[in-house]
Design an enzyme around this catalytic site. Structure first.
Site: not given
Ligand code: PSU
Ligand code: MN
Length: 326
Positions: A26, A161-162, A127, A180, A107
């Site tokens: 990614e 998250s999606a 992801v 995390k 993003k």
């Molecule tokens: N978690 C991490 N590092 C990252 C991400 C998540 O520890 O870089 C990134 C990944 O690309 C993940 C995205 O798919 O953040 C998730 O973002 P969101 O919560 O906005 O879906």
């Molecule tokens: Mn989100």
């Protein structure tokens, strides 16, 4: 093969046509996950690594090093990003250099793919968006750092998250170091169970906690190595041909952080994000940057260590699958 705004690099296309091992990577980590300023000092884990040097941005070095790790372990890397409105499966070095330094790079989550391609934008893919490309191209293995998941306070924000929903409808094995502790990890595992996505420990019986190493929440399945992982994926896809898999590989012990205080810090940061009006797709990058600042760069060392190890593991599993499925 798919038509339209998806462009598959020749090397990736050839490997897929032959049933060879391919590992997707990614690029949200490149555009939004790691520092884009020229490095002033190197994290210990990459002090002697050929892709890292003082003066070169860590985010670019990391992308090149993940590609190298995939190749070293016998697979073809397919780094995925949106470049000038095309969803690229296999980026050139020039693409990576542009994305690494472009402050306007967006993003891209799943919902953003169409609009960003129509606008001829450049974007790192999360992801979830990377999984869409895997589904279109037929890539079965993917390495990332940490999975997105259910955020703390989700009952109010509905911030989930999606990554999770997309995993439930894409037959790709995502190697990650769990998620995390800035997220609600228990709720994340529950959501994955509801969606029918297996979370398989790679040599661990608990859900890894990203830069904090091994975790405490029990998993329902464990594999001992790449051969075992490939066999489990094969059995899963023979029954659930459209559903993804999470292969959870803990951060290498020598580089993992202490658990000490991370849950309290996560709660504090989640509250601070809300109070500061940080929301939407900026929440995850903001939280990661706060943790890096508060751990004095130590989380950066652990983050790079786990990303490189996940690339290695994904390549080994892809290679095993290509050998046994041939
Ligand atoms: N978690 C991490 N590092 C990252 C991400 C998540 O520890 O870089 C990134 C990944 O690309 C993940 C995205 O798919 O953040 C998730 O973002 P969101 O919560 O906005 O879906
Ligand atoms: Mn989100």
């Amino acid at each position: 093969m798919p038509q339209g705004p998806i462009l598959i690099a020749d090397e990736v296309r050839d490997a897929l046509a032959l049933g060879g091992p391919v590992v997707a990577l990614e690029t949200a980590v490149l555009t939004h996950g790691l520092p884009r300023e020229p490095a002033t000092e190197l994290p210990p884990v990459v002090a002697d690594h050929p892709d890292f040097a003082v003066g070169v941005p860590l985010n670019l070095s990391l992308s090149l090093a993940m590609e190298r790790a995939v190749r070293t372990h016998g697979a073809v890397p397919a780094t995925i990003a949106i470049v000038d409105g095309a969803l690229r499966v296999g980026c050139t070095r020039g693409d990576l250099e542009r994305l690494a330094t472009d402050r306007d790079a967006r993003k891209a989550s799943v919902r953003d793919l169409g609009p960003l391609c129509a606008a001829r934008a450049c974007a790192g893919t999360t992801v979830s968006a990377t999984l869409v490309a895997c589904g279109l191209a037929g890539i079965r293995h993917f390495a990332t750092g940490g999975l997105g998941g259910v955020h703390r306070g989700f009952a109010h924000t509905l911030d989930i998250s999606a990554d999770l929903g997309t995993l439930s409808r894409t037959p790709t094995c995502v190697v990650s170091s769990g998620a995390k502790s800035i997220l609600d990890l228990k709720a994340t595992l529950e959501a994955l169970e509801t969606l029918g996505v297996p979370v398989i420990g790679f040599g661990t019986a608990t859900f890894p906690e990203f830069t904090d190493g091994v975790g405490t929440l029990p998993l329902h399945a464990t594999v001992s190595g790449a051969k075992d992982a490939a066999a489990t994926c094969r059995a899963h896809w023979s029954l659930l041909p459209n559903v993804g898999i999470v292969l959870a590989n803990p951060c290498p012990t020598a580089h993992a952080l202490d658990h000490g205080g991370s849950a309290a810090m996560a709660d504090e940061l989640a509250a601070q994000a809300i109070a500061s009006g940080i929301d939407g797709n900026l929440v995850t990058p903001w939280l990661l940057a706060q943790v890096a600042a508060r751990t004095n760069g130590q989380s950066l060392d652990a983050n790079i260590a786990l990303l490189l190890d996940n690339a290695r593991v994904a390549a080994l599993v892809a290679d095993e699958a290509a050998t046994t499925d041939a």
